[in-house]
Design a protein around this motif. Structure first.
Motif, PDB file in Angstrom:
ATOM      1  N   LYS A  23       3.497   9.926  -0.249  1.00 30.81           N
ATOM      2  CA  LYS A  23       2.229  10.748  -0.135  1.00 30.81           C
ATOM      3  C   LYS A  23       2.133  10.909   1.319  1.00 30.81           C
ATOM      4  N   LEU A  24       2.356   9.744   2.082  1.00 30.01           N
ATOM      5  CA  LEU A  24       2.114   9.788   3.719  1.00 30.01           C
ATOM      6  C   LEU A  24       3.361  10.260   4.247  1.00 30.01           C
ATOM      7  N   GLU A  25       4.542  10.573   3.539  1.00 30.03           N
ATOM      8  CA  GLU A  25       5.719  10.806   4.120  1.00 30.03           C
ATOM      9  C   GLU A  25       6.023   9.629   5.143  1.00 30.03           C
ATOM     10  N   ILE A  26       6.210   8.431   4.569  1.00 27.82           N
ATOM     11  CA  ILE A  26       6.433   7.347   5.619  1.00 27.82           C
ATOM     12  C   ILE A  26       8.094   7.091   5.448  1.00 27.82           C
ATOM     13  N   ASP A  27       8.572   6.717   6.207  1.00 27.32           N
ATOM     14  CA  ASP A  27      10.106   6.193   6.139  1.00 27.32           C
ATOM     15  C   ASP A  27       9.992   4.713   5.682  1.00 27.32           C
ATOM     16  N   ILE A  28      10.558   4.571   4.485  1.00 26.20           N
ATOM     17  CA  ILE A  28      10.604   3.364   3.632  1.00 26.20           C
ATOM     18  C   ILE A  28      11.412   2.171   4.565  1.00 26.20           C
ATOM     19  N   TYR A  29      11.957   2.615   5.490  1.00 28.11           N
ATOM     20  CA  TYR A  29      12.899   1.391   6.174  1.00 28.11           C
ATOM     21  C   TYR A  29      12.053   1.056   7.459  1.00 28.11           C
ATOM     22  N   ASP A  30      10.896   1.864   7.727  1.00 29.52           N
ATOM     23  CA  ASP A  30      10.197   1.737   8.783  1.00 29.52           C
ATOM     24  C   ASP A  30       8.650   1.707   8.448  1.00 29.52           C
ATOM     25  N   ILE A  31       8.259   0.916   7.831  1.00 23.81           N
ATOM     26  CA  ILE A  31       6.830   0.933   6.996  1.00 23.81           C
ATOM     27  C   ILE A  31       5.914   0.569   8.196  1.00 23.81           C
ATOM     28  N   PRO A  32       4.904   1.302   8.306  1.00 23.16           N
ATOM     29  CA  PRO A  32       3.771   0.843   9.594  1.00 23.16           C
ATOM     30  C   PRO A  32       2.855  -0.022   8.854  1.00 23.16           C
ATOM     31  N   ALA A  33       2.871  -1.317   9.059  1.00 27.00           N
ATOM     32  CA  ALA A  33       2.173  -2.259   8.418  1.00 27.00           C
ATOM     33  C   ALA A  33       0.556  -1.866   8.514  1.00 27.00           C
ATOM     34  N   GLU A  83      12.904 -19.488  17.873  1.00 28.30           N
ATOM     35  CA  GLU A  83      12.524 -19.548  16.441  1.00 28.30           C
ATOM     36  C   GLU A  83      12.054 -18.019  15.863  1.00 28.30           C
ATOM     37  N   TYR A  84      11.194 -17.592  16.837  1.00 30.75           N
ATOM     38  CA  TYR A  84      10.601 -16.252  16.491  1.00 30.75           C
ATOM     39  C   TYR A  84      11.778 -15.086  16.239  1.00 30.75           C
ATOM     40  N   LEU A  85      12.839 -15.234  16.970  1.00 31.70           N
ATOM     41  CA  LEU A  85      14.065 -14.151  16.848  1.00 31.70           C
ATOM     42  C   LEU A  85      14.490 -14.384  15.235  1.00 31.70           C
ATOM     43  N   GLU A  86      14.633 -15.668  14.957  1.00 34.45           N
ATOM     44  CA  GLU A  86      15.296 -16.008  13.696  1.00 34.45           C
ATOM     45  C   GLU A  86      14.578 -15.870  12.390  1.00 34.45           C
ATOM     46  N   GLU A  87      13.122 -15.664  12.736  1.00 33.42           N
ATOM     47  CA  GLU A  87      12.289 -15.313  11.776  1.00 33.42           C
ATOM     48  C   GLU A  87      12.234 -13.978  11.059  1.00 33.42           C
ATOM     49  N   ASP A  89      11.604 -10.313   9.737  1.00 29.75           N
ATOM     50  CA  ASP A  89      10.340  -9.419   9.642  1.00 29.75           C
ATOM     51  C   ASP A  89       9.961  -9.372   8.068  1.00 29.75           C
ATOM     52  N   PRO A  90       8.775  -9.368   7.711  1.00 29.95           N
ATOM     53  CA  PRO A  90       8.188  -9.325   6.326  1.00 29.95           C
ATOM     54  C   PRO A  90       8.165  -8.197   6.040  1.00 29.95           C
ATOM     55  N   ARG A  91       8.327  -6.918   6.529  1.00 30.12           N
ATOM     56  CA  ARG A  91       8.323  -5.584   6.271  1.00 30.12           C
ATOM     57  C   ARG A  91       9.782  -5.364   5.725  1.00 30.12           C
ATOM     58  N   GLU A  92      11.010  -6.342   6.194  1.00 29.75           N
ATOM     59  CA  GLU A  92      12.230  -6.176   5.491  1.00 29.75           C
ATOM     60  C   GLU A  92      12.310  -6.536   4.126  1.00 29.75           C
ATOM     61  N   GLU A  93      11.603  -7.737   3.867  1.00 31.60           N
ATOM     62  CA  GLU A  93      11.526  -8.266   2.269  1.00 31.60           C
ATOM     63  C   GLU A  93      10.741  -7.137   1.463  1.00 31.60           C
TER      64      GLU A  93
END
Length: 241
Positions: A23-33, A83-87, A89-93
């Motif tokens: 509906k919002l025409e959002i890119d599924i690979y770049d979801i705006p949280a 460590e932050y670099l290795e964490e 992104d929850p959006r990827e999951e």
């Protein structure tokens, strides 16, 4: 209002997220949280206001999205912490889950289409063919389209009605609204605009009317149509053939 209704259109939080993404025409690979979380919570809150049965999985997803939104609003300390670099992104999951769900949903649709095509190989009464749905006809309206239309309608009513003290009228039952709405639709000579079925500004009556429409859809007494994305919803008497 104690009346509750549960219909098969609720397929789960991933289905709602896919609806919002489309509906919002959002890119599924770049979801705006932030945006997807706000929209999702709006729909879940509307479900609660309408006293629909909301499965716990919707609330679990809401908590996940809120955490994802909170993280996106935090300052970026990636340059300070390795460590932050290795964490991850929850959006990827979430994207992986959505893509997998979409894949299986599309496969299910294709299987259903094949089943429908196969049924055409058997002889049927000629009259049935006249009522077969056209591939270029109105879009299928989901429960989420109905919720979205209800949101917009109630927002407009709140803006149009001045704040003043009113005497609360006697509560109207869903069953009573079903009878009134069905009578109205049967007497109409053309499809009725969704919003025109909500004449009252009383919250209880608005909720009762919406639940009545859902129940009539469930009983295949009415059909709700939409000619395109973001278009108005129209309601007609008679279920889908």
């Amino acid at each position: 209002m104690e009346y509750k209704v549960k219909i098969d259109s609720f397929e789960g939080p991933l289905d709602l997220l896919l609806h919002l993404i489309n509906k919002l025409e959002i890119d599924i690979y770049d979801i705006p949280a932030a945006e997807i979380t706000n929209q999702y919570l709006l729909y879940v809150n509307t479900m609660h206001q309408l006293e629909l049965d909301v499965a716990s999985e919707y609330l679990v997803m809401a908590a996940t999205l809120i955490a994802m939104k909170s993280r996106s609003l935090l300052p970026d300390h990636s340059s300070d912490e390795d460590e932050y670099l290795e964490e991850e992104d929850p959006r990827e999951e979430l994207t992986r889950r959505l893509i997998e769900y979409k894949k299986y949903k599309e496969a299910a649709i294709k299987l259903q289409e094949r089943e429908e095509e196969r049924t055409k190989l058997f002889s049927r009464p000629p009259a049935d063919v006249l009522f077969a749905p056209s591939g270029e006809g109105p879009l299928n309206v989901s429960i989420y389209d109905m919720l979205g239309a209800f949101q917009k309608m109630t927002r407009r009513k709140k803006m149009a009605v001045p704040r003043q003290a009113t005497v609360r009228r006697e509560e109207i039952s869903v069953e009573a609204r079903m009878e009134v709405l069905l009578k109205t639709l049967k007497e109409a000579k053309e499809p009725v605009l969704f919003e025109d079925l909500f004449q009252s500004n009383e919250r209880d009556e608005l909720v009762a009317s919406f639940l009545a429409l859902l129940e009539l859809m469930k009983q295949n007494e009415i059909t709700v149509t939409q000619q395109g994305n973001f278009a108005d919803l129209y309601v007609i008497s008679g279920g889908k053939q």
